[in-house]
Design a protein around this motif. Structure first.
Motif, PDB file in Angstrom:
ATOM      1  N   GLY A  94       1.275  -1.391   0.120  1.00 31.47           N
ATOM      2  CA  GLY A  94      -0.087   0.511  -0.343  1.00 31.47           C
ATOM      3  C   GLY A  94       0.876   1.702   0.483  1.00 31.47           C
TER       4      GLY A  94
ATOM      5  N   SER B 299      -1.054   1.313   7.206  1.00 33.76           N
ATOM      6  CA  SER B 299      -1.891   0.949   8.567  1.00 33.76           C
ATOM      7  C   SER B 299      -2.414  -0.084   8.308  1.00 33.76           C
ATOM      8  CB  SER B 299      -1.914   2.330   9.379  1.00 33.76           C
ATOM      9  OG  SER B 299      -2.933   2.441   8.242  1.00 33.76           O
ATOM     10  N   LYS B 300      -3.395   0.093   7.371  1.00 36.52           N
ATOM     11  CA  LYS B 300      -4.768  -1.089   7.572  1.00 36.52           C
ATOM     12  C   LYS B 300      -5.026  -2.448   6.990  1.00 36.52           C
ATOM     13  CE  LYS B 300      -7.442   1.924   9.310  1.00 36.52           C
ATOM     14  NZ  LYS B 300      -7.930   1.936  11.357  1.00 36.52           N
ATOM     15  N   ARG B 301      -3.213  -2.388   6.451  1.00 38.23           N
ATOM     16  CA  ARG B 301      -2.698  -4.224   6.117  1.00 38.23           C
ATOM     17  C   ARG B 301      -2.223  -4.896   6.746  1.00 38.23           C
ATOM     18  NH1 ARG B 301      -1.958  -3.398  -0.661  1.00 38.23           N
ATOM     19  NH2 ARG B 301      -2.907  -1.314  -0.156  1.00 38.23           N
ATOM     20  N   ASP B 302      -2.558  -6.316   6.790  1.00 40.32           N
ATOM     21  CA  ASP B 302      -1.895  -6.596   7.512  1.00 40.32           C
ATOM     22  C   ASP B 302      -0.163  -7.361   6.913  1.00 40.32           C
ATOM     23  OD1 ASP B 302      -1.180  -8.911   9.451  1.00 40.32           O
ATOM     24  OD2 ASP B 302      -2.421 -10.614   8.919  1.00 40.32           O
TER      25      ASP B 302
ATOM     26  N   ILE C  25      -7.956  -6.230  -0.203  1.00 35.72           N
ATOM     27  CA  ILE C  25      -6.825  -4.530   0.842  1.00 35.72           C
ATOM     28  C   ILE C  25      -6.517  -3.397  -0.599  1.00 35.72           C
ATOM     29  CG2 ILE C  25      -6.110  -6.271   2.055  1.00 35.72           C
ATOM     30  CD1 ILE C  25      -2.953  -6.213   0.717  1.00 35.72           C
TER      31      ILE C  25
ATOM     32  N   ARG D 158      -9.840 -11.194   1.954  1.00 36.57           N
ATOM     33  CA  ARG D 158     -10.081  -9.811   2.149  1.00 36.57           C
ATOM     34  C   ARG D 158      -9.463  -9.072   1.310  1.00 36.57           C
ATOM     35  NH1 ARG D 158      -8.615  -4.715   6.712  1.00 36.57           N
ATOM     36  NH2 ARG D 158      -6.769  -5.769   6.296  1.00 36.57           N
TER      37      ARG D 158
ATOM     38  N   LEU E 138      -7.188  -0.265   0.410  1.00 41.70           N
ATOM     39  CA  LEU E 138      -5.942   0.173   1.915  1.00 41.70           C
ATOM     40  C   LEU E 138      -5.006   0.983   2.111  1.00 41.70           C
ATOM     41  CD1 LEU E 138      -7.561  -3.109   3.494  1.00 41.70           C
ATOM     42  CD2 LEU E 138      -8.741  -0.299   3.633  1.00 41.70           C
ATOM     43  N   PRO E 139      -5.115   2.529   3.326  1.00 45.16           N
ATOM     44  CA  PRO E 139      -3.467   2.370   3.352  1.00 45.16           C
ATOM     45  C   PRO E 139      -2.219   1.157   4.179  1.00 45.16           C
ATOM     46  CG  PRO E 139      -5.260   3.099   5.050  1.00 45.16           C
ATOM     47  CD  PRO E 139      -5.707   2.324   4.203  1.00 45.16           C
TER      48      PRO E 139
ATOM     49  N   THR F  29       0.033  -0.575  19.065  1.00 43.09           N
ATOM     50  CA  THR F  29      -1.200  -1.652  19.818  1.00 43.09           C
ATOM     51  C   THR F  29      -2.271  -1.263  21.033  1.00 43.09           C
ATOM     52  OG1 THR F  29      -0.315  -3.659  20.347  1.00 43.09           O
ATOM     53  CG2 THR F  29      -0.060  -3.148  18.133  1.00 43.09           C
TER      54      THR F  29
END
Length: 360
Positions: A52, A74-77, A68, A66, A71-72, A104
């Motif tokens: 991202g 920070s929202k990716r795993d 992605i 999902r 998504l930015p 977190t």
């Protein structure tokens, strides 16, 4: 098996320049995949699109089912390790590893326990209080790896993680990273321009060139059955010589006809014949065997564990073949420059490509 990471028709343009052109790829859970290619081939752009950091112009990215794509980061795993380590110089090794965990808002005791576990896992349990400037390049890269793994991401992204290190450390860390990845079972994507790195670490290699995928396969498949001259030349060393098809299964090289496993070319079609230097056989060659010929040994270069010899003969036309000969074979057969030697080009080791496609 369901894909953990699915990339569908991904295109990335920077103005008029197309960095990625219609890329589609599936990566399975727990797999270690290398994006391999020369500078400017698009491999880092593809990694950054997955993270991202560079949103694609078009196309879709799915992770664990999902979407992605938009998504930015920070929202990716994912966890990521850069070539430059990107450690915070004012934080200790332990604090660098803890950085993502503290974001977190996990309890302090839990963070401390996780940091200890990670530092032990990378063999740096006693180094946590040191700052990056007090650590070697290899130690800094380990800390960067531990930091990327701290939040237990589903995906680990490695952007040329070993290229800034010296050769011995690089070879050692290759093994360490691969062992760690296997132990954790984390799906891993690594960008590299180093063919040896890709061959020794990857479950599968994605060879890229000019923004497209040339070939996807296991290390042995890519090496033994390169899909294009570019792949053949980029991975390992390859002889490329001009020839012409006689009929299915037979190719002419100079004045010699050779058996091969190619078909589908019309008789008389100009082609490029390719064979790896280590596949040319000079020992135990018997007269009358298929694909056996003689040539004069031109220059011989000693490369440590083997000699690379140039084979030259009028019957080969303008072709000059490089053959890799073990030190033992050279000594046992007394091979020297200007000597005439019989050799064989095994039928199953010859690759045939359309004329003019050999990458130099």
């Amino acid at each position: 098996m369901r894909a953990y990471l699915r990339i569908e028709r991904l295109t990335k343009q920077f103005g008029a320049f197309t960095a990625l052109a219609d890329i589609s790829l599936e990566i399975h859970e727990g797999e270690f995949v290398c994006f391999l290619g020369p500078s400017g081939c698009g491999k880092t752009t593809l990694l950054r699109a997955i993270a991202g950091l560079d949103i694609q112009t078009s196309g879709r990215i799915e992770q664990a089912g999902r979407d992605i794509s938009a998504l930015p980061p920070s929202k990716r795993d994912f966890g990521i390790v850069f070539q430059s380590y990107a450690l915070f110089p004012n934080l200790t090794a332990a604090a660098n590893v803890a950085y993502g965990l503290e974001n977190t808002r996990a309890p302090k005791a839990q963070v401390a326990a996780r940091v200890r576990e990670l530092l032990d896992m990378i063999g740096m349990g006693e180094q946590g209080a040191k700052y990056p400037a007090q650590l070697s390049g290899g130690q800094q890269q380990r800390v960067a790896l531990a930091r990327a793994l701290a939040t237990s991401p589903g995906l680990l992204l490695l952007d040329e993680p070993l290229s800034a290190l010296d050769a011995k450390v690089r070879v050692y860390l290759r093994h360490e990273i691969k062992q760690l990845q296997r132990r954790l079972g984390v799906t891993t994507v690594m960008v590299t321009h180093d063919q040896e790195e890709a061959l020794t670490m990857a479950d599968r290699i994605v060879v890229m060139n000019h923004g497209v995928i040339e070939q996807i396969g296991g290390p042995l498949d890519i090496y033994r059955a390169p899909a294009s001259p570019f792949v053949a030349d980029f991975i390992g060393v390859m002889n490329f010589v001009a020839g012409a098809m006689v009929r299915d299964g037979v190719v002419r090289l100079g004045r010699i006809e050779l058996g091969c496993e190619a078909d589908g070319f019309a008789p008389g079609t100009p082609v490029t014949l390719a064979i790896r230097p280590e596949d040319i056989v000079v020992q135990d060659v018997r007269a009358g065997e298929p694909n056996t010929l003689e040539a004069r040994v031109g220059a011989m270069v000693f490369l440590g564990s083997f000699f690379r010899a140039e084979l030259v003969d009028g019957s080969l036309g303008d072709a000059r073949l490089r053959a890799d000969l073990s030190v033992d074979v050279v000594r046992r057969l007394g091979i020297a420059e200007n000597q005439i030697v019989p050799f064989r080009l095994p039928k199953d080791r010859i690759r045939i490509y359309p004329e003019g496609t050999a990458h130099r």
